[in-house]
Design an enzyme around this catalytic site. Structure first.
Site, PDB file in Angstrom:
ATOM      1  N   PRO A  10       0.767  -1.203   0.173  1.00 16.73           N
ATOM      2  CA  PRO A  10      -0.066  -0.053  -0.034  1.00 16.73           C
ATOM      3  C   PRO A  10       0.854   1.263  -0.159  1.00 16.73           C
ATOM      4  CG  PRO A  10      -0.579  -1.421   1.756  1.00 16.73           C
ATOM      5  CD  PRO A  10       0.637  -2.107   1.252  1.00 16.73           C
ATOM      6  N   GLU A  11       0.501   2.263  -0.877  1.00 24.53           N
ATOM      7  CA  GLU A  11       1.113   3.666  -0.856  1.00 24.53           C
ATOM      8  C   GLU A  11       0.498   4.488  -0.216  1.00 24.53           C
ATOM      9  OE1 GLU A  11       2.749   4.261  -4.877  1.00 24.53           O
ATOM     10  OE2 GLU A  11       2.961   1.947  -5.144  1.00 24.53           O
ATOM     11  N   HIS A  99      -4.599 -15.608  10.849  1.00 23.14           N
ATOM     12  CA  HIS A  99      -3.289 -14.664  10.730  1.00 23.14           C
ATOM     13  C   HIS A  99      -3.664 -13.565  11.476  1.00 23.14           C
ATOM     14  CE1 HIS A  99      -2.248 -17.670   7.613  1.00 23.14           C
ATOM     15  NE2 HIS A  99      -3.520 -17.505   6.956  1.00 23.14           N
ATOM     16  N   ARG A 118       1.497 -12.603   5.503  1.00 25.65           N
ATOM     17  CA  ARG A 118       2.575 -12.884   5.239  1.00 25.65           C
ATOM     18  C   ARG A 118       3.536 -12.313   6.259  1.00 25.65           C
ATOM     19  NH1 ARG A 118       4.394 -10.829  -0.723  1.00 25.65           N
ATOM     20  NH2 ARG A 118       3.621 -12.450  -1.887  1.00 25.65           N
ATOM     21  N   ARG A 159      22.147  14.510  -6.557  1.00 22.99           N
ATOM     22  CA  ARG A 159      21.850  13.304  -7.095  1.00 22.99           C
ATOM     23  C   ARG A 159      22.002  12.969  -8.388  1.00 22.99           C
ATOM     24  NH1 ARG A 159      17.010  11.372  -3.111  1.00 22.99           N
ATOM     25  NH2 ARG A 159      17.887   9.363  -3.826  1.00 22.99           N
TER      26      ARG A 159
END
Ligand code: ZN
Length: 286
Positions: A10-11, A99, A118, A159
């Site tokens: 998720p962002e 879970h 997970r 950068r």
């Protein structure tokens, strides 16, 4: 549940969607009970100490920093990262499903269930959220009023990496991952391999605006769901139907009709239109 390994993290828009729901659901609730069912989730603390510290506390705010949820409880902040498969569901305390890693029982007998197949999700508790190790180094919040092209330019200064790589780095801008990096670069018509030192101020302006647009669009559609993301109410997001390039390899570009390409950059699938997003001439072609 993970169709051919395509699960993604998720962002910002996905976490913000959950934050907004939780804010309306759990604010001003008291934590009557806290049960750590998987010590790995709270690996920075002793499970018993973690539980004791939260027990009885009042939830005073549900905030977000980048991809992290920050549940404020009086003098402490509970930081949660869902990682790949973590979900937060509000339901009856006794309705514990497989879970489940953490159970936060509220004073209305509902509980916030942290479910994570997970087991990559993590929880931390801290008094000082702004300087905490997991969020202290994050770049600016792209949806804050103060975010402009100059704040992006400062983070990119000196950068030489590809802009896609820089956007995935949470020190550049907080909350952007693979989906919204590809979408923002497409919207700004910037090739993902463009070295950041070659981005002109107009390009940086366009990128800044695109970052805001794609994130806001993601939030407006309750996030993007490919396999595992669910809102706290258990519904999938809708933003996958609004993406322009992400996972559209071989499909026509919505702007020019040329097929969307896929390359691997920073070990991540990267989707772009080679016509709309031209590679700067100084970047060698393979
Ligand atoms: Zn195109």
């Amino acid at each position: 549940m993970w169709t051919n390994g395509l699960a993604i993290m998720p962002e910002l828009p996905e976490v913000e969607t959950i934050r907004r729901e939780l804010h309306s659901q759990i604010l001003r609730r008291r934590l009557n009970n806290v049960t750590v069912l998987d010590p790995r989730l709270v690996q920075a603390s002793q499970p018993k100490a973690f539980e004791t510290r939260l027990m009885g506390a009042l939830i005073t705010n549900v905030a977000r920093r980048g991809k992290y949820l920050m549940i404020n409880v009086e003098s402490d902040v509970l930081i949660l990262h869902l990682m790949m498969s973590g979900r937060l569901h509000l339901r009856a305390r006794t309705d514990i499903r497989p879970h489940t890693r953490l159970l936060l029982t509220l004073d209305d007998d509902q509980a916030l269930h942290f479910v994570d197949v997970r087991r990559f999700g993590r929880a931390w508790i801290t008094e000082e959220a702004h300087s905490h190790e997991v969020v202290g180094h994050l770049g600016p919040e792209p949806l804050d009023a103060g975010f402009d092209w100059r704040s992006l330019a400062i983070r990119l200064r000196g950068r030489h990496v590809a802009i896609k790589t820089a956007l995935l780095d949470q020190r550049t801008v907080a909350g952007i991952g693979n989906i919204y990096a590809d979408e923002a670069l497409f919207a700004a018509r910037i090739h993902p391999e463009t070295p950041v030192n070659l981005l002109s101020p107009p390009k940086l302006r366009a990128l800044t605006a695109s970052i805001v647009t794609v994130l806001e669009s993601g939030i407006a559609h309750q996030g993007t769901t490919f396999s595992t993301f669910e809102t706290s109410e258990g519904s999938p997001g809708n933003n996958q139907g609004h993406l322009k390039v992400f996972r559209k390899t071989g499909q026509p570009c919505p702007s020019c009709g040329k097929n969307i390409r896929r390359i691997v950059l920073a070990q991540r699938s990267t989707h772009y239109c080679s016509n709309c997003q031209r590679k700067p001439r100084t970047v060698s072609t393979k």
